[in-house]
Design a protein around this motif. Sequence first.
Motif, PDB file in Angstrom:
ATOM      1  N   THR A 156       0.827  -1.205   0.000  1.00 26.27           N
ATOM      2  CA  THR A 156       0.000   0.000   0.000  1.00 26.27           C
ATOM      3  C   THR A 156       0.864   1.259   0.000  1.00 26.27           C
ATOM      4  OG1 THR A 156      -1.771  -1.147   1.180  1.00 26.27           O
ATOM      5  CG2 THR A 156      -1.767   1.257   1.296  1.00 26.27           C
ATOM      6  N   ALA A 157       1.983   1.195   0.699  1.00 25.33           N
ATOM      7  CA  ALA A 157       2.850   2.366   0.802  1.00 25.33           C
ATOM      8  C   ALA A 157       3.421   2.793  -0.545  1.00 25.33           C
ATOM      9  CB  ALA A 157       3.992   2.083   1.781  1.00 25.33           C
ATOM     10  N   ASN A 158       3.481   1.855  -1.499  1.00 28.66           N
ATOM     11  CA  ASN A 158       4.075   2.148  -2.805  1.00 28.66           C
ATOM     12  C   ASN A 158       3.035   2.260  -3.922  1.00 28.66           C
ATOM     13  OD1 ASN A 158       6.751   2.128  -1.815  1.00 28.66           O
ATOM     14  ND2 ASN A 158       6.753  -0.106  -1.852  1.00 28.66           N
ATOM     15  N   ILE A 159       1.787   2.524  -3.546  1.00 27.30           N
ATOM     16  CA  ILE A 159       0.707   2.544  -4.536  1.00 27.30           C
ATOM     17  C   ILE A 159       0.921   3.620  -5.592  1.00 27.30           C
ATOM     18  CG2 ILE A 159      -0.852   4.167  -3.371  1.00 27.30           C
ATOM     19  CD1 ILE A 159      -1.862   0.809  -4.950  1.00 27.30           C
ATOM     20  N   ARG A 174      -7.037   8.110 -10.471  1.00 31.19           N
ATOM     21  CA  ARG A 174      -7.785   7.385  -9.439  1.00 31.19           C
ATOM     22  C   ARG A 174      -6.902   7.094  -8.218  1.00 31.19           C
ATOM     23  NH1 ARG A 174     -10.963   2.303 -11.967  1.00 31.19           N
ATOM     24  NH2 ARG A 174      -8.887   1.708 -12.739  1.00 31.19           N
ATOM     25  N   GLN A 175      -5.969   7.974  -7.914  1.00 30.64           N
ATOM     26  CA  GLN A 175      -5.012   7.705  -6.841  1.00 30.64           C
ATOM     27  C   GLN A 175      -5.717   7.433  -5.513  1.00 30.64           C
ATOM     28  OE1 GLN A 175      -1.924  10.611  -6.381  1.00 30.64           O
ATOM     29  NE2 GLN A 175      -0.835   9.431  -4.848  1.00 30.64           N
ATOM     30  N   LYS A 176      -6.714   8.241  -5.162  1.00 31.65           N
ATOM     31  CA  LYS A 176      -7.426   8.040  -3.904  1.00 31.65           C
ATOM     32  C   LYS A 176      -8.107   6.675  -3.881  1.00 31.65           C
ATOM     33  CE  LYS A 176     -11.448   9.542  -1.266  1.00 31.65           C
ATOM     34  NZ  LYS A 176     -12.650  10.439  -1.228  1.00 31.65           N
ATOM     35  N   LEU A 177      -8.768   6.317  -4.977  1.00 32.51           N
ATOM     36  CA  LEU A 177      -9.452   5.031  -5.027  1.00 32.51           C
ATOM     37  C   LEU A 177      -8.466   3.876  -4.931  1.00 32.51           C
ATOM     38  CD1 LEU A 177     -11.925   3.217  -5.469  1.00 32.51           C
ATOM     39  CD2 LEU A 177     -11.534   3.450  -7.937  1.00 32.51           C
ATOM     40  N   LEU A 178      -7.370   3.954  -5.666  1.00 33.39           N
ATOM     41  CA  LEU A 178      -6.373   2.887  -5.624  1.00 33.39           C
ATOM     42  C   LEU A 178      -5.822   2.706  -4.215  1.00 33.39           C
ATOM     43  CD1 LEU A 178      -4.379   3.590  -8.918  1.00 33.39           C
ATOM     44  CD2 LEU A 178      -6.125   1.838  -8.545  1.00 33.39           C
ATOM     45  N   ALA A 179      -5.601   3.805  -3.516  1.00 27.38           N
ATOM     46  CA  ALA A 179      -5.099   3.719  -2.143  1.00 27.38           C
ATOM     47  C   ALA A 179      -6.118   3.033  -1.238  1.00 27.38           C
ATOM     48  CB  ALA A 179      -4.774   5.115  -1.620  1.00 27.38           C
ATOM     49  N   LEU A 180      -7.392   3.367  -1.397  1.00 21.99           N
ATOM     50  CA  LEU A 180      -8.437   2.729  -0.590  1.00 21.99           C
ATOM     51  C   LEU A 180      -8.555   1.244  -0.921  1.00 21.99           C
ATOM     52  CD1 LEU A 180     -11.243   5.449  -0.690  1.00 21.99           C
ATOM     53  CD2 LEU A 180      -9.919   4.752   1.308  1.00 21.99           C
ATOM     54  N   LEU A 181      -8.542   0.917  -2.208  1.00 24.92           N
ATOM     55  CA  LEU A 181      -8.623  -0.487  -2.612  1.00 24.92           C
ATOM     56  C   LEU A 181      -7.452  -1.289  -2.050  1.00 24.92           C
ATOM     57  CD1 LEU A 181      -9.627  -0.075  -6.375  1.00 24.92           C
ATOM     58  CD2 LEU A 181     -11.032  -1.155  -4.605  1.00 24.92           C
ATOM     59  N   ILE A 187      -1.905  -6.983  -4.268  1.00 25.88           N
ATOM     60  CA  ILE A 187      -1.574  -6.254  -5.495  1.00 25.88           C
ATOM     61  C   ILE A 187      -0.377  -6.911  -6.155  1.00 25.88           C
ATOM     62  CG2 ILE A 187      -1.121  -3.990  -6.497  1.00 25.88           C
ATOM     63  CD1 ILE A 187      -1.896  -2.789  -3.759  1.00 25.88           C
ATOM     64  N   SER A 188      -0.495  -7.157  -7.452  1.00 25.59           N
ATOM     65  CA  SER A 188       0.622  -7.681  -8.232  1.00 25.59           C
ATOM     66  C   SER A 188       0.973  -6.684  -9.331  1.00 25.59           C
ATOM     67  CB  SER A 188       0.265  -9.032  -8.858  1.00 25.59           C
ATOM     68  OG  SER A 188       0.190 -10.032  -7.861  1.00 25.59           O
ATOM     69  N   VAL A 189       2.257  -6.498  -9.544  1.00 29.18           N
ATOM     70  CA  VAL A 189       2.742  -5.570 -10.565  1.00 29.18           C
ATOM     71  C   VAL A 189       3.614  -6.330 -11.548  1.00 29.18           C
ATOM     72  CG1 VAL A 189       4.088  -3.486 -11.029  1.00 29.18           C
ATOM     73  CG2 VAL A 189       2.697  -3.627  -8.974  1.00 29.18           C
ATOM     74  N   LEU A 190       3.409  -6.051 -12.839  1.00 25.63           N
ATOM     75  CA  LEU A 190       4.250  -6.609 -13.893  1.00 25.63           C
ATOM     76  C   LEU A 190       5.225  -5.529 -14.346  1.00 25.63           C
ATOM     77  CD1 LEU A 190       4.983  -8.791 -15.991  1.00 25.63           C
ATOM     78  CD2 LEU A 190       3.143  -7.873 -17.444  1.00 25.63           C
ATOM     79  N   ARG A 191       6.535  -5.858 -14.292  1.00 26.48           N
ATOM     80  CA  ARG A 191       7.558  -4.906 -14.703  1.00 26.48           C
ATOM     81  C   ARG A 191       8.386  -5.484 -15.844  1.00 26.48           C
ATOM     82  NH1 ARG A 191       7.630  -4.702  -9.067  1.00 26.48           N
ATOM     83  NH2 ARG A 191       7.128  -2.663  -8.148  1.00 26.48           N
ATOM     84  N   ARG A 192       8.781  -4.607 -16.751  1.00 24.27           N
ATOM     85  CA  ARG A 192       9.749  -4.942 -17.795  1.00 24.27           C
ATOM     86  C   ARG A 192      10.801  -3.843 -17.823  1.00 24.27           C
ATOM     87  NH1 ARG A 192       5.440  -7.792 -20.612  1.00 24.27           N
ATOM     88  NH2 ARG A 192       4.529  -5.876 -21.468  1.00 24.27           N
TER      89      ARG A 192
END
Length: 292
Positions: A156-159, A174-181, A187-192
């Motif tokens: 959450t700290a790195n949202i 949607r930063q506020k919504l993403l933080a609440l969610l 949460i999974s992140v795909l990086r390249r």
Amino acid sequence: MGRTVRVKSFELVAKDINDVDVKLLHALSIGVGWPHRPKDWDFLRRAGHGIVAVDGIGRVFGSAMWFPYGHEFATIGLVITSPRTQAQGTGRWLMEQVFERCGDRNLALNSTHAAYHLYLSLGFTKEATVYLWQGEAVSPPPPVPALAGELSSLSTANIGEITALDERAFGANRQKLLALLSEGASISVLRRGGEAVGFSMKREFGRGHVIGPIVASNDWDAVHLTAVHLKDLAGQFVRVDTREQTGLFADFLQQSGLGVNDTVSTMSKGKRFLNRKENEPWVYGLAGHALS
């Protein structure tokens, strides 16, 4: 339109949704067959704004919510009228109240079949169909191709790392919504090459879990971002709301044990909402009907 409406022999008043007992909101959604739990209502009240239609003794006959993303855009959802008042104009009155509060914002919503003609009459235009894929996730999950990139979890700290990516896909911040969610989500992140190119969230909702939002630039990335959550949900009820009816992503959902239970229509009023571009981030899985 006034902030009261007369329905048959009694008068309904618009009341702030935060001033109503969540048990009454839960009863309202149960009455129309929607899966929202009291804790789902509580989350939505934190994420947005809303009104309810109540009579003189506090009974709830309808609701409507809106979720502003900046000063130019908002989504609308949780527009519910009790069966007793569905043919009495309560839905139109609730929407007029929302319009008044949203001002000049462009608007979008996901309409049920029952409400579709009401929204057309209020100036909304259909843009797409949303398919409600749901069911018990199979075990073992279906095979997936080799991953192009690296998948990892996000705290959450790195949202903030995915906010700009989400804005490119969704069209608004949607930063506020993403933080609440993120408070109750995996949460999974795909990086390249060290850059975030996709992400997904899994959280409890309704009968089980919802996977969404899912943001990716192609079907295979979306498959991986969904599969990483499905592997932990074998035998459990899962829901993915997507505008993908066919193709690799839809095939994967079907192979995972999900099927299309229903559809709703994405509609907009004002500026067009959806703007898909090839090889650009796209919302493969919705955060929720009201949140889009």
